[in-house]
Design a protein around this motif. Structure first.
Motif, PDB file in Angstrom:
ATOM      1  N   ARG A 189       0.827  -1.205   0.000  1.00  0.00           N
ATOM      2  CA  ARG A 189       0.000   0.000   0.000  1.00  0.00           C
ATOM      3  C   ARG A 189       0.867   1.262   0.000  1.00  0.00           C
ATOM      4  NH1 ARG A 189      -2.373  -0.763   4.475  1.00  0.00           N
ATOM      5  NH2 ARG A 189      -3.985  -2.100   3.585  1.00  0.00           N
ATOM      6  N   THR A 190       1.910   1.266   0.825  1.00  0.00           N
ATOM      7  CA  THR A 190       2.777   2.441   0.901  1.00  0.00           C
ATOM      8  C   THR A 190       3.505   2.674  -0.413  1.00  0.00           C
ATOM      9  OG1 THR A 190       3.099   2.114   3.272  1.00  0.00           O
ATOM     10  CG2 THR A 190       4.713   3.476   2.141  1.00  0.00           C
ATOM     11  N   TYR A 191       3.987   1.615  -1.032  1.00  0.00           N
ATOM     12  CA  TYR A 191       4.654   1.755  -2.324  1.00  0.00           C
ATOM     13  C   TYR A 191       3.717   2.352  -3.361  1.00  0.00           C
ATOM     14  CZ  TYR A 191       9.437   0.189  -3.066  1.00  0.00           C
ATOM     15  OH  TYR A 191      10.805   0.136  -3.147  1.00  0.00           O
ATOM     16  N   LEU A 192       2.487   1.843  -3.404  1.00  0.00           N
ATOM     17  CA  LEU A 192       1.539   2.282  -4.420  1.00  0.00           C
ATOM     18  C   LEU A 192       1.079   3.713  -4.197  1.00  0.00           C
ATOM     19  CD1 LEU A 192      -0.614  -0.963  -4.657  1.00  0.00           C
ATOM     20  CD2 LEU A 192       0.871  -0.067  -6.453  1.00  0.00           C
ATOM     21  N   GLU A 193       0.843   4.070  -2.943  1.00  0.00           N
ATOM     22  CA  GLU A 193       0.219   5.366  -2.654  1.00  0.00           C
ATOM     23  C   GLU A 193       1.214   6.489  -2.379  1.00  0.00           C
ATOM     24  OE1 GLU A 193      -2.479   4.603   0.535  1.00  0.00           O
ATOM     25  OE2 GLU A 193      -3.773   3.278  -0.661  1.00  0.00           O
ATOM     26  N   ARG A 194       2.426   6.127  -1.892  1.00  0.00           N
ATOM     27  CA  ARG A 194       3.368   7.186  -1.525  1.00  0.00           C
ATOM     28  C   ARG A 194       4.661   7.156  -2.332  1.00  0.00           C
ATOM     29  NH1 ARG A 194       7.758   8.511   1.824  1.00  0.00           N
ATOM     30  NH2 ARG A 194       8.205   6.323   2.236  1.00  0.00           N
ATOM     31  N   ASP A 195       5.259   5.964  -2.477  1.00  0.00           N
ATOM     32  CA  ASP A 195       6.603   5.887  -3.049  1.00  0.00           C
ATOM     33  C   ASP A 195       6.615   5.972  -4.567  1.00  0.00           C
ATOM     34  OD1 ASP A 195       7.550   5.643  -0.501  1.00  0.00           O
ATOM     35  OD2 ASP A 195       7.597   3.457  -0.535  1.00  0.00           O
TER      36      ASP A 195
END
Length: 388
Positions: free
Chosen positions: A174-180
């Motif tokens: 989720r963090t990769y998709l939404e932030r990184d």
């Protein structure tokens, strides 16, 4: 934390190069390793995702001049691409003053962007190495299947339970998709990219069919290629090229594509633990990808990796061309009683590899037919590492 086998190599590169780039996906342990290396001698650590640390480098030459006797560790250095040109001048001035090597350790999560930025500005002044998640050579033999199920990202592999591990991996995705990922290029809808990533997990170790993926996503082939390039660049997906040097055969040309960390693949597919994995249709494919990634990671630097497949189905799972020219053929099986199929024999007759192996989960090593050895995955990884 488990000891990382890359540590001696990073020390060696720093002893012989002014700057070293350590590439790897986020959360693979780059920062932890860099800080451990920094304990060997005076050092300073700057995280370029931190506004305060970026502010310190508003005048890089002046700030770094005050740390010219320290190893400067710059984390997420791709966030300040303009810094590379400044580092060139700093390194050249240091060389003239007798401060030649071990000046900078640069950490980054995006391979192609970072290689391009650093290569253009620091040619002849920089060395590269890649740190992935934990691999089979960094754990005990009794933990091999845990590594397959959970993957090698430290906080996933070392989690206190399968549930905690899966929760971490889901948050990582989720963090990769939404932030990184939005930091690295044109905006891509997170849900679309998740679907694409999940499709790749469903097709682990399969030849890429871009047309099918494009149709399923409702996009064109160029968009699929862009999505794939991004995930490869972020070191999350591997493209294993097809062998194409045998002009006398009709060969499959499409690369095989797989999610590099098996635990991330399992999280994308909603597979919770080993029991669920063993009952899932993708188990054999993720095992093959896991073994191939293990062997590529263990191989000496400069090794070329391919797979071999002809139009009539003859094939080999992995071909490794070692730097000295030795040519190893590897077939992967999950069976504890490995058997060689006709396609393996035909492929070996086509290619005549120097060594032939059937990699399987067991601990024993013994001969099979056609000058081929059955060999445990860990022992084959160790033999590859020793070949360097």
């Amino acid at each position: 934390m488990l000891p990382r086998r890359l540590t001696p190599r990073i020390h060696d590169l720093l002893d012989h190069s002014p700057a070293v780039v350590l590439l790897g996906p986020r959360q693979a342990g780059k920062t932890t390793l860099a800080l451990e290396i920094g304990e060997r001698s005076p050092s300073i650590y700057l995280d370029l995702e931190d506004e305060n640390d970026r502010a310190r480098l508003s005048d890089p030459s002046r700030y770094l001049a005050g740390h010219d006797r320290e190893l400067v560790i710059l984390d997420e250095v791709h966030r300040m691409p303009e810094l590379f040109q400044q580092l060139r001048g700093i390194i050249d001035r240091g060389r003239r003053q007798g401060k030649a090597n071990g000046r900078f350790l640069l950490l980054g999560s995006a391979a192609m962007d970072l290689l391009k930025q650093s290569g253009e500005s620091l040619a002849g002044r920089i060395s590269y190495s890649e740190l992935g998640p934990f691999d089979a050579l960094e754990i005990g033999p009794d933990q091999l299947e845990t590594l397959w199920v959970r993957g090698g990202f430290p906080r996933s592999f070392l989690a206190e339970s399968d549930e905690v591990s899966l929760t971490w991996r889901r948050n990582f995705i989720r963090t990769y998709l939404e932030r990184d990922i939005p930091q690295f290029g044109p905006r891509i809808p997170a849900e679309t990219l998740r679907r694409f990533w999940t499709m790749l997990a469903h097709n682990q170790a399969q030849a890429l069919n871009a047309a099918n993926l494009a149709s399923a996503l409702g996009v064109d082939g160029k968009t699929v290629a862009r999505y794939l390039d991004l995930l490869v660049d972020l070191l999350l997906v591997r493209r294993l090229p097809a062998w194409n040097r045998n002009a006398g055969k009709r060969l499959v040309r499409s690369p095989k594509v797989y999610v590099r960390d098996s635990g991330i693949a399992h999280a994308l597919l909603g597979i919770r633990d080993k029991e669920a994995l063993l009952g899932h249709p993708v188990a054999g494919q993720t095992w093959e990808s896991f073994v191939i990634e293990t062997l590529i990671t263990a191989a000496p630097e400069g090794t070329e990796a391919h797979y071999y497949r002809t139009s009539n189905g003859t094939g080999l799972d992995l071909l490794l061309t070692l730097p000295g020219g030795a040519f190893w053929a590897v077939e992967v099986t999950r069976s504890m009683a490995p058997k060689l199929e006709r396609g393996f024999h035909s492929a070996c007759a086509d290619l005549n590899p120097h060594k032939r192996f059937c990699a399987y989960p067991g601990p024993d090593r013994y001969p099979l037919a056609d000058r081929t050895e059955a060999i445990g995955i860990l022992e084959l990884a160790k033999e590859l590492r020793a070949a360097g």
